[in-house]
Motif scaffolding. Sequence first.
Motif, PDB file in Angstrom:
ATOM      1  N   ALA A   1     -26.547  35.253  25.714  1.00  0.00           N
ATOM      2  CA  ALA A   1     -26.727  34.792  24.337  1.00  0.00           C
ATOM      3  C   ALA A   1     -25.509  35.194  23.511  1.00  0.00           C
ATOM      4  O   ALA A   1     -24.897  36.238  23.758  1.00  0.00           O
ATOM      5  N   GLY A   2     -25.176  34.376  22.516  1.00  0.00           N
ATOM      6  CA  GLY A   2     -24.033  34.662  21.638  1.00  0.00           C
ATOM      7  C   GLY A   2     -24.316  35.847  20.730  1.00  0.00           C
ATOM      8  O   GLY A   2     -25.443  36.348  20.646  1.00  0.00           O
ATOM      9  N   MET A   3     -23.282  36.289  20.051  1.00  0.00           N
ATOM     10  CA  MET A   3     -23.400  37.455  19.176  1.00  0.00           C
ATOM     11  C   MET A   3     -23.739  37.028  17.745  1.00  0.00           C
ATOM     12  O   MET A   3     -23.155  36.093  17.203  1.00  0.00           O
TER      13      MET A   3
ATOM     14  N   GLU B   1     -28.492  51.565  36.694  1.00  0.00           N
ATOM     15  CA  GLU B   1     -29.851  51.590  36.145  1.00  0.00           C
ATOM     16  C   GLU B   1     -30.463  50.184  36.210  1.00  0.00           C
ATOM     17  O   GLU B   1     -31.547  49.977  36.770  1.00  0.00           O
ATOM     18  N   CYS B   2     -29.761  49.199  35.665  1.00  0.00           N
ATOM     19  CA  CYS B   2     -30.310  47.840  35.637  1.00  0.00           C
ATOM     20  C   CYS B   2     -30.349  47.231  37.038  1.00  0.00           C
ATOM     21  O   CYS B   2     -31.274  46.497  37.385  1.00  0.00           O
ATOM     22  N   SER B   3     -29.329  47.563  37.826  1.00  0.00           N
ATOM     23  CA  SER B   3     -29.264  47.045  39.189  1.00  0.00           C
ATOM     24  C   SER B   3     -30.515  47.451  39.977  1.00  0.00           C
ATOM     25  O   SER B   3     -31.190  46.612  40.585  1.00  0.00           O
TER      26      SER B   3
ATOM     27  N   CYS C   1     -31.732  42.665  29.982  1.00  0.00           N
ATOM     28  CA  CYS C   1     -31.314  44.018  29.625  1.00  0.00           C
ATOM     29  C   CYS C   1     -31.925  44.439  28.291  1.00  0.00           C
ATOM     30  O   CYS C   1     -31.806  43.728  27.290  1.00  0.00           O
ATOM     31  N   GLY C   2     -32.550  45.594  28.291  1.00  0.00           N
ATOM     32  CA  GLY C   2     -33.262  46.071  27.109  1.00  0.00           C
ATOM     33  C   GLY C   2     -32.378  46.913  26.201  1.00  0.00           C
ATOM     34  O   GLY C   2     -31.163  47.015  26.403  1.00  0.00           O
ATOM     35  N   ILE C   3     -33.001  47.518  25.226  1.00  0.00           N
ATOM     36  CA  ILE C   3     -32.235  48.253  24.211  1.00  0.00           C
ATOM     37  C   ILE C   3     -31.808  49.648  24.688  1.00  0.00           C
ATOM     38  O   ILE C   3     -32.399  50.215  25.604  1.00  0.00           O
ATOM     39  N   THR C   4     -30.808  50.164  24.018  1.00  0.00           N
ATOM     40  CA  THR C   4     -30.490  51.580  24.062  1.00  0.00           C
ATOM     41  C   THR C   4     -31.072  52.143  22.771  1.00  0.00           C
ATOM     42  O   THR C   4     -30.586  51.830  21.681  1.00  0.00           O
TER      43      THR C   4
ATOM     44  N   GLY D   1     -30.442  38.198  32.310  1.00  0.00           N
ATOM     45  CA  GLY D   1     -30.065  37.819  30.950  1.00  0.00           C
ATOM     46  C   GLY D   1     -29.639  38.980  30.083  1.00  0.00           C
ATOM     47  O   GLY D   1     -29.936  40.142  30.369  1.00  0.00           O
ATOM     48  N   GLY D   2     -28.957  38.632  29.007  1.00  0.00           N
ATOM     49  CA  GLY D   2     -28.535  39.615  28.010  1.00  0.00           C
ATOM     50  C   GLY D   2     -27.610  38.944  27.027  1.00  0.00           C
ATOM     51  O   GLY D   2     -27.377  37.730  27.101  1.00  0.00           O
ATOM     52  N   GLY D   3     -27.060  39.723  26.120  1.00  0.00           N
ATOM     53  CA  GLY D   3     -26.061  39.197  25.192  1.00  0.00           C
ATOM     54  C   GLY D   3     -24.721  39.028  25.895  1.00  0.00           C
ATOM     55  O   GLY D   3     -24.490  39.614  26.961  1.00  0.00           O
ATOM     56  N   SER D   4     -23.832  38.250  25.269  1.00  0.00           N
ATOM     57  CA  SER D   4     -22.548  37.958  25.923  1.00  0.00           C
ATOM     58  C   SER D   4     -21.669  39.206  26.052  1.00  0.00           C
ATOM     59  O   SER D   4     -20.733  39.221  26.848  1.00  0.00           O
ATOM     60  N   ASP D   5     -21.990  40.254  25.298  1.00  0.00           N
ATOM     61  CA  ASP D   5     -21.223  41.502  25.454  1.00  0.00           C
ATOM     62  C   ASP D   5     -21.544  42.196  26.780  1.00  0.00           C
ATOM     63  O   ASP D   5     -20.889  43.172  27.139  1.00  0.00           O
ATOM     64  N   LEU D   6     -22.546  41.693  27.502  1.00  0.00           N
ATOM     65  CA  LEU D   6     -22.902  42.306  28.789  1.00  0.00           C
ATOM     66  C   LEU D   6     -22.327  41.555  29.990  1.00  0.00           C
ATOM     67  O   LEU D   6     -22.525  41.965  31.137  1.00  0.00           O
TER      68      LEU D   6
ATOM     69  N   VAL E   1     -35.268  50.078  29.424  1.00  0.00           N
ATOM     70  CA  VAL E   1     -34.904  50.815  28.206  1.00  0.00           C
ATOM     71  C   VAL E   1     -33.862  51.846  28.646  1.00  0.00           C
ATOM     72  O   VAL E   1     -34.160  52.674  29.505  1.00  0.00           O
ATOM     73  N   THR E   2     -32.673  51.786  28.081  1.00  0.00           N
ATOM     74  CA  THR E   2     -31.622  52.742  28.454  1.00  0.00           C
ATOM     75  C   THR E   2     -31.880  54.032  27.694  1.00  0.00           C
ATOM     76  O   THR E   2     -31.213  54.333  26.700  1.00  0.00           O
ATOM     77  N   ASP E   3     -32.870  54.798  28.190  1.00  0.00           N
ATOM     78  CA  ASP E   3     -33.328  55.944  27.403  1.00  0.00           C
ATOM     79  C   ASP E   3     -32.613  57.247  27.745  1.00  0.00           C
ATOM     80  O   ASP E   3     -33.047  58.316  27.312  1.00  0.00           O
TER      81      ASP E   3
ATOM     82  N   THR F   1     -33.935  48.040  15.965  1.00  0.00           N
ATOM     83  CA  THR F   1     -33.581  46.708  16.462  1.00  0.00           C
ATOM     84  C   THR F   1     -33.003  45.869  15.337  1.00  0.00           C
ATOM     85  O   THR F   1     -33.642  45.688  14.304  1.00  0.00           O
ATOM     86  N   HIS F   2     -31.775  45.357  15.548  1.00  0.00           N
ATOM     87  CA  HIS F   2     -31.197  44.502  14.513  1.00  0.00           C
ATOM     88  C   HIS F   2     -31.342  43.037  14.920  1.00  0.00           C
ATOM     89  O   HIS F   2     -31.823  42.711  16.012  1.00  0.00           O
ATOM     90  N   LEU F   3     -30.911  42.155  14.032  1.00  0.00           N
ATOM     91  CA  LEU F   3     -31.147  40.727  14.272  1.00  0.00           C
ATOM     92  C   LEU F   3     -30.367  40.200  15.466  1.00  0.00           C
ATOM     93  O   LEU F   3     -30.753  39.192  16.063  1.00  0.00           O
ATOM     94  N   GLY F   4     -29.283  40.874  15.838  1.00  0.00           N
ATOM     95  CA  GLY F   4     -28.554  40.483  17.051  1.00  0.00           C
ATOM     96  C   GLY F   4     -29.401  40.717  18.287  1.00  0.00           C
ATOM     97  O   GLY F   4     -29.594  39.824  19.123  1.00  0.00           O
ATOM     98  N   HIS F   5     -29.955  41.913  18.404  1.00  0.00           N
ATOM     99  CA  HIS F   5     -30.856  42.181  19.530  1.00  0.00           C
ATOM    100  C   HIS F   5     -31.981  41.151  19.543  1.00  0.00           C
ATOM    101  O   HIS F   5     -32.297  40.558  20.576  1.00  0.00           O
ATOM    102  N   ALA F   6     -32.595  40.978  18.359  1.00  0.00           N
ATOM    103  CA  ALA F   6     -33.768  40.095  18.277  1.00  0.00           C
ATOM    104  C   ALA F   6     -33.420  38.688  18.744  1.00  0.00           C
ATOM    105  O   ALA F   6     -34.184  38.064  19.484  1.00  0.00           O
TER     106      ALA F   6
ATOM    107  N   PRO G   1     -18.373  44.698  31.581  1.00  0.00           N
ATOM    108  CA  PRO G   1     -18.574  44.999  32.999  1.00  0.00           C
ATOM    109  C   PRO G   1     -20.028  45.047  33.459  1.00  0.00           C
ATOM    110  O   PRO G   1     -20.285  45.084  34.653  1.00  0.00           O
ATOM    111  N   HIS G   2     -20.995  45.025  32.502  1.00  0.00           N
ATOM    112  CA  HIS G   2     -22.348  45.426  32.888  1.00  0.00           C
ATOM    113  C   HIS G   2     -22.976  44.536  33.963  1.00  0.00           C
ATOM    114  O   HIS G   2     -23.466  45.027  34.977  1.00  0.00           O
ATOM    115  N   HIS G   3     -22.980  43.236  33.732  1.00  0.00           N
ATOM    116  CA  HIS G   3     -23.657  42.371  34.709  1.00  0.00           C
ATOM    117  C   HIS G   3     -22.835  42.174  35.980  1.00  0.00           C
ATOM    118  O   HIS G   3     -23.402  41.975  37.056  1.00  0.00           O
TER     119      HIS G   3
END
Length: 412
Positions: free
Chosen positions: A280-282, A230-232, A43-46, A247-252, A82-84, A51-56, A255-257
């Motif tokens: 991935a962890g936060m 969108e991602c689906s 999952c990409g950025i909104t 893949g993505g961060g654990s916040d996804l 990209v959630t544009d 981009t902060h170090l969490g995204h990175a 409901p996202h994944h």
Amino acid sequence: MQTWLSDPVPLVAGTPRPLRLHDTAAGGIRPTAPGPTATMYVCGITPYDATHLGHAATYLAFDLVHRIWLDNGHHVHYVQNVTDVDDPLLERAKRDQDDWVVLAMRETALYREDMAALRVLPPRDYVGAVESIPEIVEAVAKLLAGGAAYRADDPRFPDIYFDHRASGRFGYESNYDEPTMTRFFAERGGDPDRVGKRHPLDALMWRAARPGEPSWDTELGPGRPGWHVECSVIALNRLGMAFDLQGGGSDLIFPHHEFSAAHAEALTGEHPFARHYAHAGMIGLDGEKMSKSRGNLVFVSRLRADKVDPMAVRLGLLSGHYRTDRSWTHDVLDEALARVQRWRAAVGSAAGVDAAPLVSRLRDHLSDDLDTPRAIAAVDAWADQTRSGAGHYTEAPAAVRTALDALLGVAL
Ligand code: 5CA
Ligand code: ZN
């Protein structure tokens, strides 16, 4: 969309190890088992902020997956979105009296530069939500016709929702119980209290046009896509069902994944959407979660502007295990800067300790659920011995340089 450029990944001598990775759906570490072409969707950025170090950190974790698969001789078909167009982007543009399209373009361009600087290998398909609207509309129309999706009971804004029970497997990805789902649904972009839904947990698939919001005229009526679909659809239409890794961060996780999987499974009647769900962890700052609302963000671009070596940023983020929630601190950066210097000196030596056992250890640790702390400790030991003049292998420094480049993505 345009991706970014990367250096070619060199081949590493010796024997690769197949990757074992934690799978959220299975609740444990399992082998990944790709065919000749490994398939991954992350999952990409909104793009409403830099981009902060969490995204990175999250993209670096999946970059290691990419590299380990390459080391194992697979081609890798990597897709990222990209959630544009989405609420947070539109809200930020409104707040700053900015054009939302230009804001998204600007932040996406900055993200590309950040990823290239951190030596993250680019996806083969980098796909925006806006350019995917025809695909999304087709999928939503099909789910609507089949009864898995329905119109909200609201003549003014006849949004389309997904009946979360439609796939018959809802909950298998996150393994959360209903109270946990309900809590995260409300916290992470869901609308449990929306009047006209059949069930509070049903997710938005198509948002009917509202005054002042961008919308597209489609067979579903004027509106814009919901987030999960969108991602689906972007993943499904490029990788097919049962692709190797979502893949993505654990916040996804929810409901996202959960919904991305349920949408695709309801659409195709097949299971699973992905064979592996990895998270991935936060990353936090000095002990607090890094988030826009707290305003405690460290941007990759800020560090680049401050001339901080991107390889130290990369190593600093990889110095913790990808699945642990962890903090970015001055100490993490200082330690990484010192490490880059030591490693650089070691691979610049005329001779060193034998490279083959180190490369073997690197592969062991990385293929074991991306155990970067142990991989880095192994390199530290080699670098310290080599700098002390212990080794006499003249090919070793160059061989280690190549292995660090290919496997860890660290160019010295
Ligand atoms: N566009 C959606 C995904 S489709 C999105 O979540 N965008 S994002 O910009 O908010 O996050 C981009 C990626 O970074 C996601 O994988 C998210 O899980 C991850 N992420 C966000 N914050 C953090 C953090 N503090 N630490 C680690 N990863 C994070
Ligand atoms: Zn996504």
